[in-house]
Design a protein around this motif. Structure first.
Motif, short mmCIF file in Angstrom:
data_model
loop_
_atom_site.label_atom_id
_atom_site.label_comp_id
_atom_site.label_asym_id
_atom_site.label_seq_id
_atom_site.Cartn_x
_atom_site.Cartn_y
_atom_site.Cartn_z
N LYS A 225 0.82 -1.20 0.00
CA LYS A 225 0.00 0.00 0.00
C LYS A 225 0.86 1.26 0.00
N VAL B 148 2.36 1.86 -3.53
CA VAL B 148 1.40 2.44 -4.48
C VAL B 148 1.10 3.89 -4.10
N PHE B 149 0.98 4.16 -2.80
CA PHE B 149 0.77 5.53 -2.33
C PHE B 149 1.87 6.46 -2.82
N ALA C 19 -6.22 8.90 -5.62
CA ALA C 19 -5.77 7.50 -5.74
C ALA C 19 -4.74 7.16 -4.67
N ALA C 20 -3.86 8.12 -4.37
CA ALA C 20 -2.83 7.90 -3.34
C ALA C 20 -3.48 7.66 -1.97
N SER D 241 -6.52 6.67 -1.45
CA SER D 241 -7.28 5.42 -1.54
C SER D 241 -6.37 4.22 -1.34
N ALA D 242 -5.15 4.30 -1.86
CA ALA D 242 -4.21 3.19 -1.71
C ALA D 242 -3.84 2.96 -0.25
N ARG E 240 -11.33 1.02 -4.68
CA ARG E 240 -10.61 0.46 -5.83
C ARG E 240 -10.84 1.31 -7.09
N ILE F 282 -8.17 3.92 -7.61
CA ILE F 282 -6.92 3.22 -7.91
C ILE F 282 -6.91 2.72 -9.35
N PRO G 159 -0.20 -0.60 -8.88
CA PRO G 159 -1.59 -0.39 -8.43
C PRO G 159 -2.50 -1.58 -8.71
N LEU H 165 -1.78 -4.30 -6.27
CA LEU H 165 -2.45 -4.02 -4.99
C LEU H 165 -3.89 -4.51 -5.03
#
Length: 299
Positions: free
Chosen positions: A11, A14-15, A81-82, A84-85, A97, A100, A135, A138
């Motif tokens: 996570k 991806v962040f 998105a960051a 959310s990750a 999701r 993402i 992503p 993930l």
């Protein structure tokens, strides 16, 4: 406990990718003009559909403002998105999701634009495999069909493509980027010739990494992956080290921070592979032998 650590590291990786690209889009620039100012692609649409002369379109302040606003909007999408990750989990997967997925698709499109900008060098595209692939890795981690064997293979492929493609530039298969040479000179104080030799050797090692992580010898894989962790992190932080100036430290960091953030996962992804292999190795080994998969998957 270790499973939670793997999930958290994935996570965070991806962040960092999304955050780095968000900062790039919000504060700096992105290569969208390579498409929107491509006369060979858009002239028939601009002149035929919108009935606007190409010269008026290409030189219009409104066109440039629209592109710039689109870049900022994309930066906000990456920021969402960051976040959310970081917060995604099985209980809220349905909602988080979506950003993402949008962010991952946007990263893929961004990579295509960067590849177009670099004369369609295939290495330019695959050098970003970790960034646009993680992503989706993930999201696969939360899939009901999650298989640790398959996740390891996916992550290895992303690492191999990223390092091999990076190696093609350092090795000199393509013209060695001047920024690569400048970074080596700034950090180590080498001459230009020595810097090019250093990069040549680094490129060969990138090729070796891409091969050895698939050799079915666990100890060899682990040593190779640990080297990939170290080299991936060093090349990420080199962006700040090589371009840091004591006269304006904050500006130096701000100018290069986004490049560091979205490259840190180049080192964290091999670490993910190490953690997953260590956690599941005995289970994988047992399953692979019983199902005849060990040789096939190169675990």
């Amino acid at each position: 406990m270790k499973s939670n650590r793997i999930e958290l590291l994935l996570k965070i990786s991806v962040f960092l990718i999304f955050l780095g690209r968000s900062l790039q889009h919000l504060f700096w620039d992105a290569p969208y003009r390579t498409f929107f100012w491509d006369e060979s692609i858009l002239q028939p649409i601009v002149e035929g559909f919108f009935n606007t002369p190409w010269q008026d379109y290409a030189t219009s302040h409104k066109t440039d403002s629209a592109i710039q606003n689109g870049i900022k909007i994309n930066g906000l999408i990456y920021l969402i998105a960051a976040i959310s990750a970081l917060v995604i989990k099985k209980t809220n997967l349905k909602w988080f999701r979506i950003p993402i997925i949008f962010g991952g698709i946007s990263l893929l499109l961004l990579t295509l634009l960067m590849t177009k900008e670099k004369f369609y060098h295939f290495a330019q595209f695959f050098e970003h495999s970790i960034q646009f692939g993680l992503p989706f890795a993930l999201l696969y981690n939360y899939s009901k069909k999650l298989n640790p064997l398959r996740l390891v293979v996916i992550l290895k492929i992303l690492v191999a493509f990223t390092f091999f493609s990076h190696g093609l530039y350092a090795f000199g298969f393509y013209p060695v980027p001047g920024k690569f040479v400048d970074m080596v000179i700034q950090i180590f104080g080498f001459s230009e010739g020595t810097s090019i030799t250093f990069l040549y050797i680094a490129g060969i090692l990138d090729f070796i990494i891409a091969i050895l992580i698939f050799i079915p010898i666990p100890r060899l894989q682990l040593y190779t992956l640990w080297y990939a962790v170290l080299w991936g992190l060093l090349t990420a932080f080199a962006r700040i080290v090589a371009n840091f100036y004591w006269d304006f430290p904050i500006q130096s960091i701000h100018q290069n921070l986004h490049q560091v953030l979205y490259r840190i996962p180049h080192g964290l992804t091999p670490l993910l592979v190490i953690l997953i292999i260590k956690k599941y190795y005995y289970e994988i080994k047992k399953t692979a032998f019983s199902d005849g998969l060990l040789k096939k998957l190169k675990i």
